[in-house]
Design a protein around this motif. Structure first.
Motif, short mmCIF file in Angstrom:
data_model
loop_
_atom_site.label_atom_id
_atom_site.label_comp_id
_atom_site.label_asym_id
_atom_site.label_seq_id
_atom_site.Cartn_x
_atom_site.Cartn_y
_atom_site.Cartn_z
N SER A 397 17.91 37.86 50.49
CA SER A 397 19.00 38.46 49.72
C SER A 397 19.63 37.41 48.82
O SER A 397 19.81 36.26 49.23
CB SER A 397 20.05 39.04 50.69
OG SER A 397 21.10 39.67 49.99
N SER A 417 19.82 40.43 42.72
CA SER A 417 20.91 40.59 43.68
C SER A 417 21.09 42.04 44.08
O SER A 417 21.19 42.38 45.26
CB SER A 417 22.22 40.06 43.10
OG SER A 417 22.21 38.66 42.99
N THR A 420 18.40 43.47 46.43
CA THR A 420 18.18 42.78 47.71
C THR A 420 19.42 42.78 48.60
O THR A 420 19.43 42.13 49.65
CB THR A 420 17.73 41.32 47.49
OG1 THR A 420 18.76 40.60 46.80
CG2 THR A 420 16.44 41.26 46.67
N GLY A 421 20.45 43.51 48.18
CA GLY A 421 21.65 43.60 49.00
C GLY A 421 22.61 42.46 48.83
O GLY A 421 23.49 42.24 49.67
N GLY A 422 22.48 41.71 47.72
CA GLY A 422 23.42 40.63 47.45
C GLY A 422 24.50 41.11 46.50
O GLY A 422 24.81 42.30 46.41
N PHE A 453 20.91 40.99 58.24
CA PHE A 453 19.76 41.00 57.35
C PHE A 453 18.60 41.71 58.04
O PHE A 453 18.72 42.18 59.17
CB PHE A 453 19.41 39.58 56.88
CG PHE A 453 18.63 38.74 57.85
CD1 PHE A 453 17.36 38.28 57.51
CD2 PHE A 453 19.15 38.37 59.08
CE1 PHE A 453 16.64 37.49 58.38
CE2 PHE A 453 18.45 37.56 59.94
CZ PHE A 453 17.17 37.13 59.60
N GLY A 486 19.69 42.22 52.87
CA GLY A 486 21.03 41.76 53.20
C GLY A 486 22.01 42.91 53.26
O GLY A 486 21.85 43.92 52.56
#
Length: 811
Positions: A397, A417, A420-422, A453, A486
């Motif tokens: 993430s 981001s 990827t869950g950031g 995660f 993430g």
């Protein structure tokens, strides 16, 4: 609009508007509603309860039904038939905030170990055992609440049940008595061997980063917050794994193996094809390499040949002025940690222009304020989307902290981001004195909040319902699953359902529709768990009940996610039109089904949704959508992402910031805390330019930032108490006077009480930026908050009239 009148039916207060109305009676935003902090709300039986606002101080008791802390439905009574659903015109959906922070005094989510029995699931739909599961045949069988399938109960788990399907040990077992449960995962739920995630920090060391102060602050961010990461693993240093990298036009890894006496730099000059330059030492546990890591952070500027005290020396100018290898740095970091996964924290100051993932500037001013602007809000091709899928497979993430004065194509780079869950945090145009404290505070919030995660989520629902759409940060894994490398405490996901037939009760149960969300994830300590959320919603047999139990927070959050999708797929104008059309459809449906007795000259609003038109109006003024060529693509896409991904507490504030006047706190008695802990908050002001008077001090907050505006004639007493200065010329952007803890009723004490109350409501601390009337930054900052130039211009009133006319035409 005329004043609201009391009605004899269940919906006691309907707000009406008509042609002979006055400005003062128009429904306005009154700010978060602070419920009694000692009031506990149980949600086992929701038939007689409405949902408190997200920012209230309600303390929820989990008595078997998932509380609104984690899941909120657009209406707490779900239409039982298609006829009711179609007549109501309200979307059926839920917003899920899987890791929402618990309220003060609330219990942690219980952890259950099912041992050798394993987690009990339906053999047909794979739903999970829960507090509503009925048992039959003396406890030997259980009925799935989602598909009505009858399942055998393992011998070792059998317990006698009564004639209502309730087991004798129901309240002795969390999985049978709680609406939200964590199960310790068995081997069938493991994707691979489970490890704590790696926290990998990537610093921009270009000349701009050094000379602008970004590198120094970036290092400070990490040094000051390693303890925050330790707190999340219960101070077990062996569970905290760290890695470091720097980059400009080349990439530098650092071997921090405990076998070394100090960190060793590995320089990569060929950056077109990512690889891992070493098999070990690129990350290490804090327990083993603590001294090496701390020494690296202390000496990194010297290792790179920089002196922060004389940043203009020739030695400092050896580096490239630009940091063009940021995407390549992320790719090399992936190669280094893909066996374990984790989080990358990336500081960036320019467009990636070299090596893997290089981009060309594509901002074109002629696109602004046209339908072509959408092109700037999407990547130019699918390269970055493919790269993000690789990061997802590696369970990595990305958090981006972008500080620059130039175009960075955040719409493209930020995909790494978003998917990827950031998160993306931007500071544009970067000014170290203006942004330093904000960056430090944002970074601390990112590292301090609870996270997970390697997450996979699935949502199941009762027969008669089916999932029609998902909204949020995720990557589809299968037909009904989605991946999230993430996941943090502010993440929200929207799920919309369609009604395929009439809903029918499950045997033994009251007439409920059930929604069950399941989250498979790994904790920061490397423990694999399954979290199950089970929500029961009573049936609504008429339209009025649907509206009576509608939830403005959930509806707004769902619409915001739809608006974002429309904005990037079609155009900004169509995104604004989506909300307006939705608002008209809702009000027309309500008027037709529930308020036919009112004259057509009056606009009738459901009590729970009476300020829905205000938020539709506010959205058109939001920087995410408003028409203004000064709003560049980087800033707009960041605002759109923030709007789409806001938590329960932030969604309303992003549309309508809260503004309160604080120079008269002592005189009017605001800021005092009563015996039950409630702070007396000043009233919320309308967001118009009339409020900016020379003698006023105004506090603005939108869930992400707090801004204190000081009029040019603000009293010296206020400056002394709040800013610790004598004149406005001495005011610093982020400098408040220390809190006066000895005298909470002083101006200073009241101010800090109000500030802490805001932080509690938003469930996050925010730095306070101070602006003085006449400062050039003041105009640009408050332009984003203001909804109306002047109250007398009646812009919102005119918008309501437009909505009213559209409702009449539809009817």
């Amino acid at each position: 609009p005329q004043q609201p009148q009391q009605q004899s039916n269940d919906q006691s207060n309907r707000t009406r508007s008509g042609s002979g109305s006055t400005k003062n009676s128009i429904p306005r935003y009154e700010g978060p509603s602070p419920d009694d902090p000692n009031e506990y709300r149980s949600f086992e039986d929701m038939s007689s309860l409405s949902i408190p606002p997200a920012c209230s101080h309600t303390r929820y008791i989990d008595d078997g039904n998932c509380t609104p802390r984690f899941m909120r439905a657009t209406t707490q009574h779900i239409p039982q038939t298609k006829d009711v659903k179609n007549a109501a015109h309200l979307p059926i959906g839920v917003i899920i905030q899987p890791f929402a922070k618990k309220g003060r005094g609330e219990q942690e989510v219980p952890l259950v170990n099912m041992g050798s029995t394993g987690i009990l699931r339906c053999t047909k739909c794979r739903g999970y055992i829960n507090s509503f599961t009925p048992f039959t045949d003396g406890g030997k069988k259980m009925i799935c609440i989602l598909c009505n399938n009858i399942n055998n109960v393992p011998t070792e788990y059998i317990c006698t049940s009564d004639n209502k399907g309730t087991r004798r040990d129901k309240y002795e077992r969390h999985e049978l008595s709680k609406g939200t449960i964590d199960f310790i995962a068995t081997k069938e739920f493991y994707l691979r061997d489970s490890f704590p995630p790696i926290h990998f920090f990537i610093f921009d060391i270009s000349e701009f980063s050094v000379n602008s102060g970004l590198l120094q602050i970036s290092i400070q961010c990490v040094k000051e917050n390693i303890l925050e990461l330790l707190n999340l693993v219960d101070n077990d240093e062996s569970k905290l794994f760290l890695g470091f990298m720097t980059y400009d036009l080349t990439i530098q890894f650092y071997n921090i193996s405990s076998t070394n006496s100090q960190a060793e730099m590995l320089v990569i000059t060929e950056i077109d094809e990512p690889f891992s330059p070493a098999s070990e030492g690129l990350f290490a546990s804090y327990a083993e390499s603590k001294n090496i890591i701390n020494n690296l952070l202390d000496t990194l500027p010297q290792i790179l040949g920089y002196d922060f005290n004389t940043v203009q020396t020739a030695q400092n100018k050896r580096r490239s002025a630009q940091s063009g290898a940021v995407t390549a740095a992320i790719a090399f970091a992936e190669a280094a940690i893909n066996s374990r996964g984790g989080f990358l924290y990336v500081f960036q100051s320019s467009l990636p222009s070299r090596g893997f993932g290089k981009l060309k500037p594509r901002e074109d001013p002629k696109f602004y304020n046209t339908e072509e602007e959408t092109k700037l809000l999407n990547p130019p091709d699918n390269f970055y989307s493919r790269f993000s899928k690789s990061l997802i497979q590696s369970q990595i993430s990305i958090y981006l902290f972008i500080a620059t004065t130039n175009y960075c194509d955040i719409s493209t780079v930020g995909i790494l981001s978003e998917e990827t869950g950031g998160e993306v945090y931007s500071y544009i145009p970067w000014n170290v004195s203006f942004h330093k404290q904000k960056l430090l505070n944002d970074f601390r919030c990112v590292l301090a909040r609870d996270r997970a995660f390697e997450a996979i989520m699935r949502v199941r629902c009762s027969q008669g319902l089916s999932v029609s759409n998902y909204y949020g940060r995720y990557s589809p894994k299968a037909q009904d699953d989605f991946d999230m490398p993430g996941l943090h405490s502010d993440h929200t996901f929207g799920v919309e359902f369609k009604l395929e037939g009439s809903l029918k009760p499950v045997q033994y149960n009251l007439p409920y529709a059930f929604i069950q969300a399941t989250l498979l994830y790994t904790t920061l300590k490397g423990e694999r768990r399954v979290r199950v959320y089970t929500l029961a919603l009573p049936y609504a047999v008429d339209v009025e009940t649907v509206y009576l139990y509608s939830d403005l927070n959930a509806i707004l959050s769902l619409i915001q996610k739809k608006v974002y999708k429309t904005a990037i797929e079609t155009s900004l104008d169509k995104a604004k039109e989506l909300f307006s059309t939705f608002c008209v459809d809702i009000l027309a449906a309500y008027r037709y089904s529930c308020a036919r007795d009112f004259p057509m000259s009056q606009l009738v609003l459901p009590e729970n949704l009476k300020i829905l038109p205000l938020f539709s109006f506010a959205l058109s003024k939001n920087i995410a959508l408003k028409t203004n060529s000064d709003i560049r693509a980087d800033r707009r896409i960041t605002a759109l992402w923030r709007l789409a991904n806001a938590s329960f507490e932030q969604s309303i504030a992003l549309l309508h910031a809260r503004c309160i006047r604080i120079d008269n706190l002592v005189k009017l008695g605001y800021g005092e805390t009563n015996i039950v802990g409630r702070v007396a908050m000043p009233p919320v002001l309308d967001l118009c330019r009339d409020i900016f008077t020379p003698e006023a001090a105004l506090l603005f907050e939108d869930g992400f930032q707090v801004v204190l505006w000081l009029g040019a004639s603000i009293s010296s007493e206020f400056l002394r108490n709040i800013c610790d200065v004598q004149t406005d010329s001495e005011v610093k952007s982020f400098q408040l006077a220390p809190e006066n803890t000895e005298n909470p009723k002083s101006l200073n004490g009241r101010f800090y009480a109000i500030l802490k109350e805001i932080f509690k409501q938003r469930k996050r601390e925010m730095c306070v930026e101070i602006l003085v009337q006449g400062d050039p930054r003041s105009e640009s900052t408050f332009r984003d908050f203001i909804l109306e130039e002047k109250v007398q211009t009646r812009q919102y009133y005119d918008y309501l009239s437009k909505i009213h006319n559209a409702v009449r035409e539809q009817l």
